[in-house]
Design a protein around this motif. Structure first.
Motif, PDB file in Angstrom:
ATOM      1  N   LEU A  33       0.828  -1.209   0.000  1.00 58.05           N
ATOM      2  CA  LEU A  33       0.000   0.000   0.000  1.00 58.05           C
ATOM      3  C   LEU A  33       0.864   1.261   0.000  1.00 58.05           C
ATOM      4  CD1 LEU A  33      -2.837  -0.991   2.501  1.00 58.05           C
ATOM      5  CD2 LEU A  33      -2.916  -0.955   0.006  1.00 58.05           C
ATOM      6  N   ILE A  34       1.967   1.232   0.761  1.00 60.10           N
ATOM      7  CA  ILE A  34       2.872   2.382   0.787  1.00 60.10           C
ATOM      8  C   ILE A  34       3.459   2.621  -0.604  1.00 60.10           C
ATOM      9  CG2 ILE A  34       5.058   3.262   1.701  1.00 60.10           C
ATOM     10  CD1 ILE A  34       4.445   1.757   4.296  1.00 60.10           C
ATOM     11  N   ALA A  35       3.882   1.542  -1.258  1.00 60.35           N
ATOM     12  CA  ALA A  35       4.467   1.655  -2.598  1.00 60.35           C
ATOM     13  C   ALA A  35       3.448   2.223  -3.585  1.00 60.35           C
ATOM     14  CB  ALA A  35       4.967   0.293  -3.065  1.00 60.35           C
ATOM     15  N   ASP A  36       2.219   1.738  -3.515  1.00 58.92           N
ATOM     16  CA  ASP A  36       1.178   2.249  -4.410  1.00 58.92           C
ATOM     17  C   ASP A  36       0.915   3.729  -4.149  1.00 58.92           C
ATOM     18  OD1 ASP A  36       0.807  -0.101  -5.772  1.00 58.92           O
ATOM     19  OD2 ASP A  36      -0.837  -0.792  -4.508  1.00 58.92           O
ATOM     20  N   GLY A  37       0.948   4.116  -2.869  1.00 64.25           N
ATOM     21  CA  GLY A  37       0.717   5.516  -2.524  1.00 64.25           C
ATOM     22  C   GLY A  37       1.813   6.424  -3.053  1.00 64.25           C
ATOM     23  N   VAL A  38       3.077   5.990  -2.917  1.00 66.61           N
ATOM     24  CA  VAL A  38       4.198   6.789  -3.416  1.00 66.61           C
ATOM     25  C   VAL A  38       4.138   6.896  -4.935  1.00 66.61           C
ATOM     26  CG1 VAL A  38       6.704   6.927  -3.601  1.00 66.61           C
ATOM     27  CG2 VAL A  38       5.656   6.219  -1.448  1.00 66.61           C
ATOM     28  N   LYS A  39       3.827   5.782  -5.596  1.00 63.62           N
ATOM     29  CA  LYS A  39       3.753   5.799  -7.060  1.00 63.62           C
ATOM     30  C   LYS A  39       2.625   6.715  -7.530  1.00 63.62           C
ATOM     31  CE  LYS A  39       3.791   2.791 -11.100  1.00 63.62           C
ATOM     32  NZ  LYS A  39       2.779   3.495 -11.887  1.00 63.62           N
ATOM     33  N   SER A  40       1.497   6.659  -6.840  1.00 61.43           N
ATOM     34  CA  SER A  40       0.370   7.517  -7.204  1.00 61.43           C
ATOM     35  C   SER A  40       0.731   8.990  -7.018  1.00 61.43           C
ATOM     36  CB  SER A  40      -0.849   7.155  -6.358  1.00 61.43           C
ATOM     37  OG  SER A  40      -1.917   8.026  -6.615  1.00 61.43           O
ATOM     38  N   THR A  99       8.670   0.257 -12.202  1.00 62.22           N
ATOM     39  CA  THR A  99       7.440   0.754 -12.837  1.00 62.22           C
ATOM     40  C   THR A  99       7.495   2.206 -13.301  1.00 62.22           C
ATOM     41  OG1 THR A  99       6.534   1.298 -10.646  1.00 62.22           O
ATOM     42  CG2 THR A  99       5.989  -0.874 -11.563  1.00 62.22           C
ATOM     43  N   VAL A 100       8.300   3.046 -12.671  1.00 63.16           N
ATOM     44  CA  VAL A 100       8.376   4.453 -13.087  1.00 63.16           C
ATOM     45  C   VAL A 100       9.257   4.549 -14.334  1.00 63.16           C
ATOM     46  CG1 VAL A 100       9.167   6.759 -12.451  1.00 63.16           C
ATOM     47  CG2 VAL A 100       8.026   5.325 -10.747  1.00 63.16           C
TER      48      VAL A 100
END
Length: 579
Positions: free
Chosen positions: A455-462, A505-506
């Motif tokens: 969830l942290i990774a998804d939040g940072v990517k978003s 992913t980035v």
């Protein structure tokens, strides 16, 4: 008379064949292999980040035929599973083959229908059917996520506010998670957070053995008196100016910290620094604070200089040369800015000491002579071998810990009885630090298993919006500010899988720039406050023991500005050179 003409034998033979075809749940032990059909189903279970999911429950169901089968297996550490089943001839023609996967903290199941493909006919005339199914499970918020998050926060608070020793905090967190999994989990499966097997696999032995080996080498080197001799040479090189003495000590500390642990470096150099400062009539804090700042800067430059770098290198496979080439020059720039800042900040203190140190003050009462020249020679040779292996470990495809273990073993064998290895193990190896790392890895693994890191990774990517520049700035500055507040070791452990996901992913991040942003932020950010890095805490403790208290607010006032300045330098470097 042949066996087929013997009527009783013929009847028994037919019954055996019919029994083998009829038995449900057929497998290789119950069906005649002649003209049978072999089914092989394999694949990998991953999450939405493409990460393997170990210990996922995968169920294969074959229905709609005369030999139904239902089997369940667990995925291995790489998320792989495999089924093998043997069926009577013709059983798979109209069969339905369903696959289902389950794992705590993921959506209940993924169910797919497989169409096996006949690959070949084996030597017995049996048809071989193959099926490959790679499944993706989606994360869901579960009680395990909230519990692992609460335990991780608990560990951070205990360490950040120094309520207990950091080893006890991490050990308590790991014990809580395992206790919940094994004492409560059997009755409430949603609370089985992490298994012992996953916890054991999460302990990075490369980090543990690398730290252990360097502690042993430093322990032997310390007995030679080498560090006291180096500090005294800095005193003599200063040529009568306290400001030059401070600059030379900062450089010595930074270089030493590039190859030794920061805490060890400060433990060795602080006693000598205090004696030199006292002999000059100078407040030792004016030397110690610049030194500890320099130790964190120097430790940033190499793979083995600071624990966060050791963790990043072990997690990613980045080599000693990778760290030197990408972090060496920016750290030199940061070091130059840091020396200039502290010379300006403490200018009055240095000026008051006087320009002619030798004419106004006696030599400091320090035993600076080399105590054992042969031991020093053997130590330097072994250390040199270790550093060469560090430089080559990427070419040799060898973990850094192996290079360190080779150097340590050569040193211990060469010194023979000159050094008591039992005494060395008891007094020079920081076992509490090694236990801290092992327990911390378990806490982070639980957060990863439960989906918190996901969830942290998804939040940072978003938040980054797939912009590499934004991602670099976020990782660098958030890491710096976070590491100033909490110990940079648990922070780095938490961010490793996050940065790995962003790197994959980035767009444009595949060159590894985010790893350098994490290393710079975590290591240099620790300079911001008294509790930001272990070396800071050790320095404050030794200073207070000697009668010179470094208050939290005092350290913050002195070191926060140069820390911010160092991150600005790193920002310019990353945007101008690495992107």
């Amino acid at each position: 008379m042949s066996i087929m003409r013997n009527q009783p034998v013929r009847i028994v033979f037919i019954l055996i064949v019919l029994l083998g075809v009829w038995m449900p749940g057929a497998d290789a032990g119950t069906i005649n292999a002649l003209n049978a059909e072999n089914l092989y189903v394999s694949g990998q279970i991953v999450n939405s980040h493409g990460e393997a999911i170990p210990e996922a429950s995968v169920t294969l169901a074959v229905t709609g035929n005369d030999a139904p089968v239902k089997k369940t297996v667990l995925t291995d550490g790489n998320g792989r599973y495999e089924f093998k089943a043997l069926f009577p001839a013709g059983s798979l023609l109209n069969a339905r083959i369903l696959l289902e996967a389950r794992k705590l903290s993921y959506a209940p199941s993924v169910r797919i229908s497989l169409l096996p493909i006949r690959a070949s006919i084996d030597a017995l005339g049996s048809s071989v059917y193959l099926a490959e199914a790679n499944l993706t499970l989606m994360r869901v918020a579960s009680p395990a996520l909230w519990i692992s998050g609460a335990v991780l926060l608990f560990v951070y608070v205990m360490i950040g506010f120094e309520l207990v020793h950091r080893t006890l905090a991490a050990l308590a967190g790991a014990t809580l998670l395992l206790s919940c999994s094994y004492l409560v989990g059997p009755f409430y499966p949603d609370l089985r957070i992490i298994s012992f097997e996953i916890a054991a696999r999460s302990v990075d032995l490369n980090v543990i053995f690398l730290l252990f080996s360097m502690m042993m080498i430093v322990g032997v080197c310390e007995k030679t008196g080498m560090f006291q001799w180096l500090a005294h040479r800095c005193y003599r090189i200063s040529g009568g100016r306290a400001s030059l003495l401070a600059a030379v000590l900062m450089i010595l500390t930074a270089v030493t910290s590039s190859f030794l642990d920061n805490v060890t470096t400060m433990l060795l150099i602080i006693p000598v620094t205090i004696r030199i400062a006292r002999s000059l009539g100078l407040n030792p804090i004016a030397l110690m604070v610049p030194e500890v700042f320099a130790s964190n800067v120097g430790g940033t430059a190499t793979l083995i200089g600071d624990p966060p770098n050791i963790m990043i290198g072990s997690y990613t496979g980045l080599t000693f040369m990778d760290f030197g080439l990408n972090l060496g020059l920016p750290c030199l720039l940061v070091m130059a800015v840091s020396v200039l800042f502290f010379l300006i900040y403490y200018a009055k203190d240095y000026r008051d000491v006087g320009k002619a140190i030798e004419s106004k003050h006696p030599e400091p009462a320090i035993d600076f002579a080399i105590k054992d020249r042969r031991l020093l020679f053997l130590s330097l040779v072994s250390l040199g071998i270790t550093i060469v292996l560090f430089l080559l470990h990427g070419i040799l495809k060898m973990a850094p810990s192996i290079a360190a273990l080779i150097g340590t073993t050569i040193l211990l064998i060469s010194v023979g009885r000159r050094v008591d290895i039992v005494e060395l193990l008891e007094t020079k190896v920081e076992w509490s630090t090694l236990v801290f790392f092992a327990a911390l890895f378990t806490v982070i693994a639980a957060a990863q298993e439960s989906g918190l890191i996901h969830l942290i990774a998804d939040g940072v990517k978003s938040a980054s919006g797939d912009s590499l520049i934004v991602a670099v700035l976020m990782i660098l500055w958030v890491s710096a500010l976070a590491s100033a507040v909490i110990d940079n070791i648990p922070y780095t452990a938490t961010m490793l899988p996050v940065v790995a996901y962003l790197t994959a992913t980035v767009p444009g991040a595949q060159n590894g720039v985010l790893w350098w942003a994490l290393a710079m932020g975590a290591c240099l950010g620790g300079n911001g406050t008294l509790i930001g890095a272990s070396a800071n805490v050790v320095t404050a403790g030794m200073a207070e023991k000697a009668g010179y208290r470094i208050a939290f607010a005092q350290y913050l006032k002195i070191c926060l500005p140069p820390m911010i300045l160092s991150i600005v330098v790193c920002t310019i470097w990353l945007l101008a050179v690495e992107l």
